[in-house]
Design an enzyme around this catalytic site. Structure first.
Site, short mmCIF file in Angstrom:
data_model
loop_
_atom_site.label_atom_id
_atom_site.label_comp_id
_atom_site.label_asym_id
_atom_site.label_seq_id
_atom_site.Cartn_x
_atom_site.Cartn_y
_atom_site.Cartn_z
CD GLU A 116 63.52 25.28 117.72
OE1 GLU A 116 64.22 25.36 116.57
OE2 GLU A 116 62.48 24.45 117.20
NE ARG A 134 75.33 24.96 109.53
CZ ARG A 134 74.05 25.23 110.26
NH1 ARG A 134 72.98 25.78 109.67
NH2 ARG A 134 73.47 24.68 111.93
CE LYS A 139 69.71 24.50 118.15
NZ LYS A 139 68.77 26.14 118.47
#
Ligand code: ATP
Ligand code: MG
Length: 558
Positions: A41, A265, A275
């Site tokens: 994204e 992850r 982020k």
């Protein structure tokens, strides 16, 4: 979260579960080639976690002769920006990967819209007028079924009309949403009439003002995969609950069957990789920017001097797991050292100097020594290092009341100045406060390497010639956070309470002149100290070096 996991660093390694799946799919003919995608994204810079995803997606495709698309997941116009789009490309290429096609979820907005109408026509979607809060409450909980929306049984015609009006901009943000009509009592909460579209009157960085309704992640991702014939859509574990919904849309729309696979992850000790939080650090000025060398962003570690080779080595060593892991940041640092030790150029830089005067050196004489740039490659390139009668050595390499085991310089003792002569400390000069300011020494001309018989002493230290020393700014970095497991920040604290106040120390170093001519383009080794890389803040006459890693560490993988 599990204990630190080093189990996956053995070599040679077994095939990971994704490789097993791909090989089985190729063998059975379920797929005839591998197509993956990396779907960032564009709402921030890529970080080390993304590097793992990139290495997997691009790496698996490369390994099996397939391709990888770069697909921006740009369905939220409010947080996204072209600045991020460009930075993401730069980072992927820096890692050494090249995408097949550059695509955007927004490229498919028309198609996604058609599919939404298709679901409405099939009686599988409806326009809901409830507020966000009503929808949330109506969902129920894991042990309590939800309550159907009062708008759930609108006719196909009414739904089509309302949805088209939503698209035409007739309603304000939040006034209506489009939802799938599935099962308000489904044990998987994802199936309790998930949102498909929301109204957002916002300009999109690619589609401008064409749309004021935007599709939700779940209604976007799988369909984009399907359009691109992604064979193995790899994502992180938290998406496993989304997978049935991913499959549901593909089935109900009757489109090409992509499949999703989840892996754990990457989490690293002393590191944050959200982020949102990284953006906050930047916006609050707690770091100098996204590329601050303390940041876990790819542009940050690049500026720190980490190499793509080291990151890839790290990703290979940590492997792929189906359980969440907290990896030791020391393993990454170890990989960085491994890579740089093999190929970085060597230079001598003194950080906390004390003056050495050679009393028997011919005044004004300069002798140039040819020193290998990398001792592992003695036949390789060399640099010229000037030797004169006044030198600087590291304060810590001299000790007045030295214990027996101290093999560096002490009164009356001898040490070799790296690549050159053995010197002997004859006299210690101090200032009024008792601080050592100068060491009067003699050198032994017969100990020049290559001149006659080799005489060895126990200690060898680095040095620079005062007359030729170049002052450089050194930025010494340490971990940004003091807490090992940043997912365990106590509730009454904020992650910012764990910022390390000593994560940056600025000092001066005195370098041999060749350092400033280094053209290797990667970090260099300051002999006996550590790895440093030239920073973009360097000016003519004022070079700045970032500390990449210390030279040695007690850490060993396994
Ligand atoms: P963040 O939580 O940091 O904002 P994100 O998952 O929202 O990350 P995306 O841009 O959506 O960021 O991620 C792109 C791809 O990278 C996704 O496939 C995502 O699963 C993967 N990814 C993100 N963070 C990690 C991580 N820590 N480890 C492995 N893969 C990750
Ligand atoms: Mg995301």
């Amino acid at each position: 979260m599990e204990e630190l996991d080093h189990n996956s660093v053995e070599e040679p390694r077994k095939r990971n579960f994704l490789e097993e799946i791909i090989e089985a799919d190729l063998a059975s003919g379920k797929v005839d080639s591998v197509m993956t995608r990396f779907p960032p994204e564009p709402n921030g810079y890529l970080h080390l976690g993304h590097a793992k995803s990139i290495c997997l997606n691009f790496g698996l495709a490369r390994q099996y002769g397939g391709k990888t698309n770069l697909r921006y997941d740009d369905t939220n116009p409010v947080k996204e920006d072209v600045e991020y789009v460009d930075a993401i490309k730069e980072d992927i290429q820096w890692l050494g990967f090249q995408w097949d096609k550059e695509l955007y979820a927004s490229d498919y907005f028309d198609q996604l819209y058609e599919w939404a109408e298709d679901l409405i026509r099939k009686g599988l979607a409806y326009v809901d007028d409830q507020t966000q809060e009503e929808i949330r409450l109506g969902r129920g909980t894991v042990d309590r079924p939800g309550t159907p929306s009062p708008y759930r049984d609108r006719s196909v015609e009414e739904n089509l009309r309302l949805f088209r009006e939503m698209k035409a901009g007739k309603y304000a943000d939040g006034e209506k949403v489009l939802r799938a009509k599935i099962d308000m009592a489904h044990p998987n909460m994802m199936f309790r009439d998930p949102l498909l579209y929301r109204i957002k009157h916002a300009s999109h960085h690619r589609t401008g003002d064409k749309w004021c309704i935007y599709p939700m992640y779940d209604f976007t991702h799988g369909q984009c995969d399907s359009i691109e014939h992604i064979t193995h859509s790899i994502c992180t574990l938290e998406f496993d609950v989304h997978r049935p919904l991913y499959d549901w849309f593909i089935e109900k729309l009757g489109i090409w069957p992509s499949h999703q696979y989840e892996f754990a992850r990457l989490n690293l000790t002393y590191t944050l990789m959200s982020k949102r939080k990284l953006l906050e650090l930047v916006q609050k000025g707690l770091v100098s920017g996204w590329d601050d060398p303390r940041m876990p962003t790819l542009c940050g570690v690049r500026r720190r001097g980490y190499t793509p080779e080291a990151l890839k080595m790290f990703c290979e060593k940590i492997g792929v797991s189906k359980r969440d892991q907290l990896m030791d940041i020391q393993l990454l640092e170890w990989c960085v050292r491994q890579d740089l030790n093999a190929r970085s150029n060597r230079y001598m830089v003194v950080q906390d100097p004390v003056k050495v005067t050679l009393t028997n050196w011919e005044p004004g004489k300069v002798e140039w020594f040819d020193c290998p740039l990398n001792p592992a490659d003695p036949e390789g390139a060399s640099r010229k290092v000037p030797f004169t009668g006044e030198l600087l050595i590291e304060r810590a390499d001299f000790m007045e009341d030295a214990p027996k085991k101290f093999f560096r310089l002490k009164p009356g003792g001898e040490v070799r100045l790296k690549y050159t002569y053995i010197i002997k400390c004859e006299e210690v000069i101090k200032d009024a406060d008792g601080k050592v300011v100068e060491l009067k020494c003699t050198y032994d001309p017969t100990t020049r390497p290559g001149a006659g018989e080799w005489r060895s002493v126990k200690g060898t230290i680095h040095w620079v010639s005062t007359a030729y020393a170049q002052a450089v700014e050194l930025r010494l970095y340490d971990r940004l956070f003091t807490l090992a497991d940043m997912s365990a920040v106590p509730e009454d604290k904020d992650y910012k309470d764990f910022l390390n106040p000593a994560s940056l120390v600025v000092t001066t170093g005195y370098a041999e002149p060749a350092l400033l001519e280094d053209a290797s383009g990667i970090a260099v080794q300051f002999e006996r100290t550590g790895y440093f890389v030239k920073d973009k803040d360097s000016q003519p006459g004022k070079a700045v070096f970032n500390k990449t890693a210390s030279l040695k560490d007690s850490y060993k993988p396994e």
